[in-house]
Design an enzyme around this catalytic site. Structure first.
Site, mmCIF file in Angstrom:
data_model
loop_
_atom_site.group_PDB
_atom_site.id
_atom_site.type_symbol
_atom_site.label_atom_id
_atom_site.label_comp_id
_atom_site.label_asym_id
_atom_site.label_seq_id
_atom_site.Cartn_x
_atom_site.Cartn_y
_atom_site.Cartn_z
ATOM 1 N N ARG A 101 0.829 -1.207 0.000
ATOM 2 C CA ARG A 101 0.000 0.000 0.000
ATOM 3 C C ARG A 101 0.871 1.268 0.000
ATOM 4 N NH1 ARG A 101 -3.351 2.647 4.704
ATOM 5 N NH2 ARG A 101 -4.934 3.818 3.547
ATOM 6 N N HIS A 126 0.564 4.259 -2.712
ATOM 7 C CA HIS A 126 0.283 5.635 -2.297
ATOM 8 C C HIS A 126 1.410 6.583 -2.687
ATOM 9 C CE1 HIS A 126 -3.346 5.527 0.575
ATOM 10 N NE2 HIS A 126 -3.338 4.392 -0.112
ATOM 11 N N ASN A 161 -3.468 9.203 3.834
ATOM 12 C CA ASN A 161 -2.232 8.553 4.287
ATOM 13 C C ASN A 161 -2.142 8.383 5.799
ATOM 14 O OD1 ASN A 161 -1.214 8.262 1.668
ATOM 15 N ND2 ASN A 161 -0.295 10.312 1.688
ATOM 16 N N PRO A 193 -7.798 7.219 -4.490
ATOM 17 C CA PRO A 193 -9.147 6.682 -4.276
ATOM 18 C C PRO A 193 -9.266 6.111 -2.869
ATOM 19 C CG PRO A 193 -7.847 5.167 -5.594
ATOM 20 C CD PRO A 193 -7.016 6.410 -5.437
ATOM 21 N N HIS A 244 -5.471 -6.049 -2.333
ATOM 22 C CA HIS A 244 -6.074 -6.056 -1.001
ATOM 23 C C HIS A 244 -6.139 -7.460 -0.395
ATOM 24 C CE1 HIS A 244 -7.794 -2.042 -2.248
ATOM 25 N NE2 HIS A 244 -7.374 -1.784 -1.028
#
Length: 258
Positions: free
Chosen positions: A58, A62, A90, A157, A187
């Protein structure tokens, strides 16, 4: 095949100077660079926190989705300037300490050589591999950025995004619906805080499997307090394995997110 697609897409989320990237970029200047990063990731995964694999993947996303893979997400805010770390998207990003550990070890062996942007990319690859996904070659040679603005991270998103809104965001990066759905599969080794989906539980969402709903209600409770914000895996079946079970869970209405 789909697992390889997920990680390859991460390299092309934002156009980079791809001609400057190559596999083995540090083969002469710091030949042990990738091994050092891999060891740090493995030790933290095996002995400290297995969920960090999802956190590192992740973190990579990001970072890349905002200004390209430039490690701008690592820049700390100051009294006078905010950074991407201050962005709401974040707030729960993890893995910073892993990148710091790897950078510290690399500086002892190869001072001022390996970029933090490359460390993030390598750590994400190792996170995928250590959880049963494919090992893939990572082109390196990225340079670290010096601009980090929380407003830039607003494009990321989130769990409350509708499909149409999320697709609009991804297509603005030159990506397709299939690529967006493929990236969602990452995920499979991630978890989420109750705050991201508590509203679904309060409304007894009919599109969620009743047994999962009951389980999450017991876990999350009714309070929205930051002190009552536990986590649950997004793949309820094989939570620590990089596989396609996240999609299976969604089809069976066992997804925590809307």
């Amino acid at each position: 095949m789909q697992f390889t697609i997920i990680v390859v897409i991460l390299f092309f989320i934002v156009p980079l100077a791809l001609a400057d990237l190559r596999v083995g970029f540090y083969s002469s200047s710091c030949p042990k660079a990738e091994a050092i990063v891999r060891k740090v990731v493995q030790r933290n995964y095996l002995y400290i926190d297995r969920s960090i694999a999802g956190g590192l993947l992740r973190l990579h996303f990001h970072d890349c989705f905002v200004r390209g893979c430039d490690a701008s997400i690592l820049i700390d805010p100051t009294e006078d300037n905010e950074s991407e770390k201050d962005a709401e998207a974040n707030e729960t990003v993890r893995g910073f300490e892993i990148i710091d550990k790897a950078k510290k070890k690399l500086e002892k062996v190869c001072p001022s050589t390996v970029s933090c942007a490359d460390i993030i990319a390598l750590a994400a690859r190792d996170a995928v591999s250590i959880t049963g996904g494919p090992w893939y070659a990572v082109p390196t040679g990225r340079r670290d950025g010096f601009v980090s603005n929380p407003s830039n991270a607003e494009i990321l998103p989130g769990p409350s995004s509708t499909v149409s809104h999320a697709l609009q965001i991804f297509t603005s990066k030159g990506m397709t619906l299939s690529e967006m759905v493929t990236l969602m599969g990452a995920h499979t080794i991630g978890y989420a805080h109750c705050g991201f989906f508590r509203k679904r539980l309060e409304g007894r969402d009919s599109t969620m499997d009743p047994s999962l709903n009951e389980k999450l209600v017991r876990l999350c409770g009714n309070s929205s307090s930051s002190n009552n914000n536990p986590t649950t895996f997004l793949d309820q079946n094989t939570s620590f394995v990089f596989d396609n079970q996240f999609y299976e869970e969604i089809v069976n209405e066992r997804g925590a997110f809307h």
